[in-house]
Design a protein around this motif. Structure first.
Motif, PDB file in Angstrom:
ATOM      1  N   PHE A  83       4.206 118.754  37.778  1.00 42.62           N
ATOM      2  CA  PHE A  83       3.486 120.017  37.937  1.00 42.62           C
ATOM      3  C   PHE A  83       4.291 121.106  38.633  1.00 42.62           C
ATOM      4  O   PHE A  83       3.775 122.194  38.874  1.00 42.62           O
ATOM      5  CB  PHE A  83       2.181 119.772  38.705  1.00 42.62           C
ATOM      6  CG  PHE A  83       1.100 119.140  37.876  1.00 42.62           C
ATOM      7  CD1 PHE A  83       0.163 119.926  37.221  1.00 42.62           C
ATOM      8  CD2 PHE A  83       1.037 117.772  37.733  1.00 42.62           C
ATOM      9  CE1 PHE A  83      -0.833 119.345  36.449  1.00 42.62           C
ATOM     10  CE2 PHE A  83       0.047 117.170  36.957  1.00 42.62           C
ATOM     11  CZ  PHE A  83      -0.890 117.965  36.311  1.00 42.62           C
ATOM     12  N   LEU A  86       4.611 124.446  36.651  1.00 44.59           N
ATOM     13  CA  LEU A  86       3.353 125.194  36.714  1.00 44.59           C
ATOM     14  C   LEU A  86       3.149 125.761  38.108  1.00 44.59           C
ATOM     15  O   LEU A  86       2.688 126.895  38.263  1.00 44.59           O
ATOM     16  CB  LEU A  86       2.183 124.295  36.331  1.00 44.59           C
ATOM     17  CG  LEU A  86       0.796 124.957  36.344  1.00 44.59           C
ATOM     18  CD1 LEU A  86       0.742 126.105  35.341  1.00 44.59           C
ATOM     19  CD2 LEU A  86      -0.291 123.931  36.041  1.00 44.59           C
ATOM     20  N   TYR A 220      -2.007 131.099  32.165  1.00 46.17           N
ATOM     21  CA  TYR A 220      -1.295 129.909  32.594  1.00 46.17           C
ATOM     22  C   TYR A 220      -1.016 129.005  31.403  1.00 46.17           C
ATOM     23  O   TYR A 220      -1.875 128.792  30.549  1.00 46.17           O
ATOM     24  CB  TYR A 220      -2.108 129.163  33.653  1.00 46.17           C
ATOM     25  CG  TYR A 220      -2.517 130.049  34.787  1.00 46.17           C
ATOM     26  CD1 TYR A 220      -1.571 130.502  35.707  1.00 46.17           C
ATOM     27  CD2 TYR A 220      -3.836 130.462  34.930  1.00 46.17           C
ATOM     28  CE1 TYR A 220      -1.939 131.337  36.733  1.00 46.17           C
ATOM     29  CE2 TYR A 220      -4.201 131.302  35.964  1.00 46.17           C
ATOM     30  CZ  TYR A 220      -3.255 131.734  36.866  1.00 46.17           C
ATOM     31  OH  TYR A 220      -3.614 132.562  37.885  1.00 46.17           O
ATOM     32  N   ALA A 225       2.222 122.472  30.698  1.00 55.51           N
ATOM     33  CA  ALA A 225       2.194 121.595  31.870  1.00 55.51           C
ATOM     34  C   ALA A 225       1.704 120.196  31.497  1.00 55.51           C
ATOM     35  O   ALA A 225       2.251 119.183  31.955  1.00 55.51           O
ATOM     36  CB  ALA A 225       1.298 122.198  32.947  1.00 55.51           C
ATOM     37  N   THR A 229       4.147 116.819  31.653  1.00 52.22           N
ATOM     38  CA  THR A 229       3.713 115.798  32.598  1.00 52.22           C
ATOM     39  C   THR A 229       3.441 114.479  31.874  1.00 52.22           C
ATOM     40  O   THR A 229       3.859 113.400  32.326  1.00 52.22           O
ATOM     41  CB  THR A 229       2.441 116.247  33.339  1.00 52.22           C
ATOM     42  OG1 THR A 229       2.710 117.481  34.017  1.00 52.22           O
ATOM     43  CG2 THR A 229       2.001 115.204  34.349  1.00 52.22           C
ATOM     44  N   LEU A 277       5.376 128.438  30.588  1.00 55.98           N
ATOM     45  CA  LEU A 277       5.592 127.779  31.864  1.00 55.98           C
ATOM     46  C   LEU A 277       7.037 127.975  32.305  1.00 55.98           C
ATOM     47  O   LEU A 277       7.320 128.225  33.483  1.00 55.98           O
ATOM     48  CB  LEU A 277       5.288 126.282  31.718  1.00 55.98           C
ATOM     49  CG  LEU A 277       5.308 125.438  32.984  1.00 55.98           C
ATOM     50  CD1 LEU A 277       4.163 125.819  33.900  1.00 55.98           C
ATOM     51  CD2 LEU A 277       5.231 123.958  32.638  1.00 55.98           C
ATOM     52  N   THR A 422      11.739 120.287  40.343  1.00 54.22           N
ATOM     53  CA  THR A 422      11.460 119.365  39.237  1.00 54.22           C
ATOM     54  C   THR A 422      12.617 118.394  39.059  1.00 54.22           C
ATOM     55  O   THR A 422      12.419 117.195  38.815  1.00 54.22           O
ATOM     56  CB  THR A 422      11.213 120.140  37.931  1.00 54.22           C
ATOM     57  OG1 THR A 422      10.046 120.946  38.082  1.00 54.22           O
ATOM     58  CG2 THR A 422      11.010 119.194  36.757  1.00 54.22           C
TER      59      THR A 422
END
Length: 494
Positions: A83, A86, A220, A225, A229, A277, A422
């Motif tokens: 995440f 994001l 968003y 995301a 993920t 993103l 990340t």
């Protein structure tokens, strides 16, 4: 910003900062704001160090297998890594202060749930929520630092302090983790609660309100995301389960294939959505991408080493949690001593050479730890590894942070911080999963001492291989950057 599509691991094509002429702008309030922001980093390091020590007692108390208990660690880094992009984008769009406040509050609540849970699955779920919360806290806090301190010596200094606070959290987490685990592993979840509340109230009072970017657009990229993920979760799960299912089984091959499809879908979504993103053009920044890849190797190798070391010391050697904590403590103390000065070294040598030097020390440390046996002495066998790690961390962490954010536009600092973080968290999840899978192969035939030692050594071989490859790539990239600078000087002189 560099725009070349050449994909080196680590890029040193960054101007070396000059020494500051004055630091009069660092007033008391600015110092306090920096300390609060560093508190979020401190909290993450504190929590990870304590829970890492508590893994064996959690496994014993809740009846978890080695493969399942590693998810107490991996669920956090997966939530964090999955995440972060994001989180960084949301910080840029909504406002970094708002994101910081909500995320820290959620972290405190999830930590409380983990501390009172009686089921391993609930503990893993709580750790996942804590990781997701940290995924919003980390890029927001780092983006505030990067936007507050100008690029160059002052930012290098701020990042050095940021790294030192993380080291302090790690060192204190080792000691507190050892002490608290002897009382009960639940306290390793409960202690971060008041720390998080302190960061929350400090941020409310000191972190200034900021104006969201993108002119108020609040779209968003949830599909992006979710896909990235899911891809990472499936990838790590497949690696962990491969020894049981078989590396060539339909289940394993299918898991890898679906993970690859999800990653391809993520790229497609980013290309089509109006508010991606990740702006894919940002990934042409070689310094940022190189720093993120280096970050993956930094945390991936270290967290895997800590996992192996914790099992070795507590399971095979039967050391108490406090004894294990004291064994790791010299590394944290040395990091805290060196980190505040690392900014000056980055300014002198450049971030890529700092990353290379860090990985030379990491690789030597892991090789030295191969010498562990059924009755190895601490001073001669384990302490040298801890001291080398204490040197490697401040060099590599500070270099990666400075390299990742240099030349990035103010409006994308949150996203850049998310990409870097990340790298750290996804690297930790993937390398730890590979190490655990390798260890599981040797544990499958039994749990006698020779099987345990074989598993520990195989895990260390994986850690060392990743570190050694990164060292070579870091050297190649640093030399390439030095050659480009020499060529540029020759052109300018002509």
């Amino acid at each position: 910003m560099a725009t070349s599509t050449e994909p080196p691991l680590i890029d040193d094509d960054i101007a070396v900062a000059e020494a500051p002429t004055a630091e009069s702008g660092w007033g008391a309030r600015l110092w306090c704001t920096l300390i609060v922001l560093c508190g979020a980093m401190f909290l993450d390091a504190l929590d990870n160090a304590m829970v890492g020590i508590a893994v064996p007692p959690i496994q014993s108390d809740l009846g978890m297998s080695t493969a399942s208990v590693q998810w107490v660690v991996s669920s956090y880094v997966l939530g964090f890594g999955g995440f972060l992009l994001l989180g960084g984008r949301t910080a840029d769009l909504v406002g970094r202060r708002k994101v910081l406040l909500v995320a820290v509050g959620t972290f405190a609540a999830a930590s409380l749930v983990g501390g009172i849970a009686n089921d391993g699955t609930l503990v893993i779920a709580a750790r996942f929520v804590m990781g997701v919360s940290a995924a919003f806290t980390a890029p927001a806090g780092l983006a505030v630092i990067m936007s507050t301190f100008p690029e160059g010596a002052q930012r290098n200094r701020a990042v050095s302090i940021y790294t030192a606070c993380g080291a302090a959290g790690f060192s204190m987490g080792l000691v507190f983790g050892g002490l608290l685990t002897q009382i009960g592993w639940r306290w390793t979840f409960l202690l971060p609660v008041p720390v998080a509340l302190g960061v929350l109230f400090g941020a409310l009072a000191l972190v200034p309100r900021d104006t969201p970017n993108a002119e108020g657009r609040r779209k968003y990229d949830i599909p992006g995301a979710v896909t990235v993920t899911a891809a990472m979760l499936l990838l790590v799960f497949t690696i962990v389960e491969a020894p049981t299912a078989g590396w060539t089984s339909t289940r394993t091959i299918g898991g890898f294939a679906v993970a690859a499809v999800l990653l391809a879908l993520f790229v497609s979504i980013e290309q089509r959505t109006a508010e991606p993103l990740v702006r894919l053009g940002l990934l042409k920044n070689r310094a940022l991408v190189g720093a993120a890849l280096a970050a993956a190797a930094i945390l991936g190798t270290y967290m895997s080493f800590q996992f192996v070391g914790a099992l070795y010391m507590q399971t095979l050697r039967h050391w108490s949690p406090l004894e294990m904590a004291l064994a790791f403590l010299p590394a944290g103390l040395l990091i805290a001593a060196i980190a505040p000065r690392a900014g000056k070294l980055v300014g002198r040598f450049g971030p890529a050479w700092m990353i290379f030097a860090g990985f030379v020390a990491y690789t030597a440390a892991y090789v030295l730890f191969w010498r562990i046996g059924e009755s190895s002495g601490y001073l001669g066998v384990m302490l040298p590894t801890m001291l080398l790690i204490g040197v490697a961390f401040p060099f590599s962490f500070t270099g990666a942070y400075v390299q990742a954010t240099s030349g990035v536009d103010e409006s994308e600092q949150g996203l850049a911080a998310g990409i870097l973080q990340t790298g750290y968290q996804v690297g930790a999840a993937v390398v730890l999963a590979a190490v655990t899978a390798t260890m599981a192969v040797d544990h499958s035939s039994g749990t006698n001492t020779s099987d345990l030692m074989a598993g520990y050594h195989n895990g260390l071989y994986v850690v060392t291989a990743v570190s050694a490859v990164t060292t070579l790539l870091a050297l190649a990239s640093a030399l390439r950057g030095a050659a480009r600078r020499r060529a540029a000087k020759q052109v300018a002189a002509a």
